[in-house]
Structures are given as structure tokens and as C-alpha cells.
Scaffold this active site. Structure first.
Site, PDB file in Angstrom:
ATOM      1  CB  SER A  95      -0.898   0.036   1.169  1.00  0.00           C
ATOM      2  OG  SER A  95      -0.218  -0.304   2.441  1.00  0.00           O
ATOM      3  CB  THR A 199      -1.743   5.591   4.070  1.00  0.00           C
ATOM      4  OG1 THR A 199      -2.192   6.029   2.865  1.00  0.00           O
ATOM      5  CG2 THR A 199      -0.871   6.962   4.102  1.00  0.00           C
ATOM      6  CB  THR A 217      -0.615   6.267   0.181  1.00  0.00           C
ATOM      7  OG1 THR A 217      -1.280   5.289   0.277  1.00  0.00           O
ATOM      8  CG2 THR A 217      -1.033   7.526  -0.550  1.00  0.00           C
ATOM      9  NE  ARG A 227      -8.533   7.916  -4.194  1.00  0.00           N
ATOM     10  CZ  ARG A 227      -8.001   7.898  -3.035  1.00  0.00           C
ATOM     11  NH1 ARG A 227      -6.785   7.355  -2.902  1.00  0.00           N
ATOM     12  NH2 ARG A 227      -8.498   7.918  -1.995  1.00  0.00           N
ATOM     13  CB  VAL A 228      -4.968  12.728  -6.100  1.00  0.00           C
ATOM     14  CG1 VAL A 228      -4.211  13.162  -4.712  1.00  0.00           C
ATOM     15  CG2 VAL A 228      -4.036  12.688  -7.132  1.00  0.00           C
ATOM     16  N   GLY A 229      -5.914  10.643  -3.243  1.00  0.00           N
ATOM     17  CA  GLY A 229      -6.488  10.816  -2.002  1.00  0.00           C
ATOM     18  C   GLY A 229      -6.066  11.885  -1.222  1.00  0.00           C
ATOM     19  CB  THR A 250      -4.178   5.448   7.799  1.00  0.00           C
ATOM     20  OG1 THR A 250      -4.312   4.568   6.701  1.00  0.00           O
ATOM     21  CG2 THR A 250      -4.980   4.866   9.200  1.00  0.00           C
ATOM     22  N   GLY A 251      -6.940   5.429   5.769  1.00  0.00           N
ATOM     23  CA  GLY A 251      -8.234   5.073   5.402  1.00  0.00           C
ATOM     24  C   GLY A 251      -8.866   5.450   4.161  1.00  0.00           C
ATOM     25  N   GLY A 253      -9.502   7.847   1.782  1.00  0.00           N
ATOM     26  CA  GLY A 253      -9.083   9.318   1.705  1.00  0.00           C
ATOM     27  C   GLY A 253     -10.300  10.446   1.496  1.00  0.00           C
TER      28      GLY A 253
HETATM   29  N1  ASP Z   1      -5.912   7.452   2.670  1.00  0.00           N
HETATM   30  C1  ASP Z   1      -5.119   6.638   1.465  1.00  0.00           C
HETATM   31  C2  ASP Z   1      -5.789   7.147   0.329  1.00  0.00           C
HETATM   32  O1  ASP Z   1      -7.262   7.401   0.446  1.00  0.00           O
HETATM   33  C3  ASP Z   1      -5.473   5.243   1.535  1.00  0.00           C
HETATM   34  C4  ASP Z   1      -4.805   4.624   2.889  1.00  0.00           C
HETATM   35  O2  ASP Z   1      -4.627   5.070   3.962  1.00  0.00           O
HETATM   36  O3  ASP Z   1      -3.909   3.534   2.516  1.00  0.00           O
HETATM   37  O4  ASP Z   1      -5.232   7.213  -0.836  1.00  0.00           O
END
Ligand code: ASP
Length: 337
Positions: A95, A199, A217, A227-229, A250-251, A253
Site C-alpha cells: 500500500s 498508508t 502511499t 485518482r488522488v486521495g 489513514t483510510g 481518503g
Molecule cells: N488514505 C489513503 C488514500 O485514500 C489510503 C490509505 O490510507 O492507505 O489514498
């Protein structure tokens, strides 16, 4: 991922008492959490600098690299960069960086950001073929008048500064992607069955009391191309204010971006909340607005200037790694569900 409430590495037995997890909570999204309960689930006692926190179990080896710098009096900025570079280079972490899962078209695209004690920030997004986006983000901060470079522009900047392009798609990630293509079902929001995100975000306080943070990440596995988070977005995945504290995420995004989570947490701490309370409130903002919250994972970790650490997540399973004078250990975060 370990199911133990806390996994200790190289620490004394006294640490076993730290980091009790708040699993198995009630399901009511409107539940008001007693402050004492949130605090009891967190590492809420003040601690001496230096210390470092980072997301997930890959934070353990990353913390060790950061600690090498912090323990000899080095700057938090160097520590967080060195720390997350360990994860970026690890092909087993699917990841982040090298070995990260690609987007649905098979491209590994990377996002990262960094922030220092002066409020300086640098960021890259949609960067391809460069192993260490965090170091490129740091150079954006230090060598350009800008905060963020994306795509080809970020790559050109990296190459001009000596970064060698290389293929980041490992055979394992390619095999998994080809397997995924057979159904091409996209459920980035279902972390329990498909851990498509993890992440690394890292925050540190150095011996001099200065704070810095980093986040890097490969984003959500099999995301749309382009796509960008949240991870390269200052204020979403990361925010540092030397006067107050630091927070990271994290999570999923999209949820973090819509609530500007890390900035929110730092501002709530500025207004007097503990790190744990502030993380809880940032999660509450997502849960209250989102009927699908039971299928979303977002986790926050934060600390304040006193060295009190707090965290909160939507779902059980979020863990973070803490390293201080007492050792390096993994802590289960309390969660809403
Ligand atoms: N926060 C990251 C994203 O949305 C994903 C992750 O936490 O691994 O790109």
C-alpha cells in the site's frame, strides 16, 4: 495483522499496561462518548521527547529508522523522512511505494506529503516510477516556491534532482492486479475483507521539542487512473503546528478530505481537547454525515505538545506504532463500531 491488543518489541514488561483497545463498541452512531472513556483508551499521559508515532504495523520498522535520528538529537523532519522511506522501499508493503498495488490500469501512482516545525510543507501526487515520493515532497518544500507538484511535472522535478526512475510494479502486485481484473469489483471501503489501503503516516517530536510529519502511499488499490486521495493533501492526511501538536490519517481518503481531518484535529487540540478527544470528534464528523459509515475505515493518530497521544478510528482493527524511551510497540486504536 495481529489481533493482539498490543504487540511489544524490545520493551519492558511495564508496557503491557499501555494502549488498551476499545473494541466491540456499541453500534449507535449518535452515541456520545464519555470523555473519560475515550481518554482511558489512549496513551494520554504526557511523555518526554523524543518520540515518534506511525500508522499500522509497518510503522514498527519505520519507527526504528526514525528513532536512530531522534535518539541522537537529530531533527524530527529528518526522522519522519527516514522513517517512511523504509516503508516506501519495502516490496512486502502493498500500500506504499515499491510493491504498492496499482490503479485499475496497472500503474503504480504515488502520493506523499511532509510538513515541518515552521509550517513549511511539500507534496507530490500522481507520481510514477519514483521509489521515494516523500523525499521528492521534501525537495518541493525546500527547493521550490510551491507546495505541491503532480504527475509528469513531479516526475521531471524528481529526475532533475537525481532520482532514478524505476518500475515499481512488483511481480506480486502485478499478479494480484491481474487476478482482480477477472472480476474488477471495486470495494475500497471494505477494509476488513479487502485491506486495499494502509498508508503510512508518521509524526515525531525531536529532543528540541520540534514537530514534523510525513505521509506516503500508493493510494487505494485499483483506484481510477488519476485518482488522488488525502495522503498528499496538507490538512487532510497530515497537519503539524509546532505550538499545538500534530495529526495524521489513514483510510478512505475521500472521507478524510471532505472533513479536512488532520487540520480539524490540531485545531480542536488548540481549543483544549485532548488528542484522543479531538480524534474522536474528527471521526464523529464522518460518521454523522455518512449513512454508509459501517463500511468505511478511517483512522487518526495525534499528539499534543505535552506528548499525550490519542487515536480513534471508525472500525476496529486500526493500529499504530509508538516509539519513545520505553520502546517500540503496536497499539490498538479505539473505534466507533
Ligand atoms: N488514505 C489513503 C488514500 O485514500 C489510503 C490509505 O490510507 O492507505 O489514498
Amino acid at each position: 495483522m495481529t489481533t493482539r491488543r498490543e504487540f511489544l518489541i524490545g520493551t519492558g514488561a511495564g508496557l503491557a499496561a499501555l494502549g488498551a483497545a476499545g473494541l466491540g463498541r456499541g453500534q449507535d452512531p449518535e452515541r456520545i462518548w464519555p470523555t473519560a472513556e475515550i481518554i482511558a483508551d489512549s496513551l494520554d499521559q504526557p511523555r518526554d521527547a523524543p518520540f515518534v508515532v506511525s500508522t499500522w504495523n509497518h510503522g514498527l520498522p519505520a519507527n526504528l529508522a526514525a528513532w536512530e535520528i531522534l535518539s541522537r538529537g537529530g531533527p524530527a523532519l529528518d526522522a519522519v523522512e527516514s522513517g517512511v522511506r523504509v516503508t516506501e522501499a519495502d516490496p512486502e508493503v502493498d500500500s506504499v511505494g515499491y510493491g504498492g498495488r496499482p490503479d485499475r490500469e496497472g500503474h503504480v501512482t504515488l502520493d506523499a506529503c511532509i510538513m515541518d516545525q515552521h509550517g513549511n510543507a511539500g507534496s507530490v501526487a500522481f507520481l510514477q516510477d519514483i521509489m521515494h515520493p516523500i523525499s521528492v515532497a521534501r525537495l518541493v518544500m525546500e527547493k521550490t516556491p510551491h507546495v505541491m507538484l503532480v504527475g509528469q511535472g513531479a516526475r521531471h522535478f524528481a529526475e532533475e534532482n537525481g532520482f532514478q526512475p524505476r518500475n515499481l510494479l512488483t511481480p506480486r502486485a502485478e499478479r494480484d492486479w491481474k487476478e482482480w481484473l477477472k472480476t474488477a469489483e471495486y470495494h475500497p471501503w471494505a477494509p476488513a475483507s479487502d485491506p486495499s489501503h494502509d498508508t503510512i503516516s508518521m509524526l515525531a517530536m525531536d529532543q528540541g521539542g520540534d514537530l514534523s510529519g510525513a505521509c506516503t502511499t500508493s493510494g487505494l488499490a485499483y483506484k481510477m487512473h488519476g485518482r488522488v486521495g488525502d495522503s498528499p493533501i496538507i490538512g487532510a492526511a497530515l497537519f503539524v503546528d509546532n505550538e499545538v501538536g500534530a495529526a495524521c490519517a489513514t483510510g478512505v481518503g475521500e472521507e478524510v478530505m471532505k472533513t479536512v481531518g488532520s487540520f480539524l484535529i490540531v485545531e480542536l487540540m488548540r481549543q483544549g481537547m485532548s488528542p484522543a478527544e479531538a480524534c474522536h470528534e474528527a471521526i464523529a464528523r464522518i460518521v454523522r454525515k455518512n449513512p454508509a459509515w459501517r463500511d468505511l475505515q478511517v483512522g487518526y493518530v495525534a499528539f499534543d505538545r505535552k506528548g499525550r497521544i490519542g487515536s480513534f478510528a471508525i472500525l476496529p482493527g486500526f493500529q499504530y506504532a509508538v516509539m519513545d524511551q520505553e520502546g517500540n510497540r503496536l497499539v490498538d486504536s479505539p473505534s466507533w463500531k
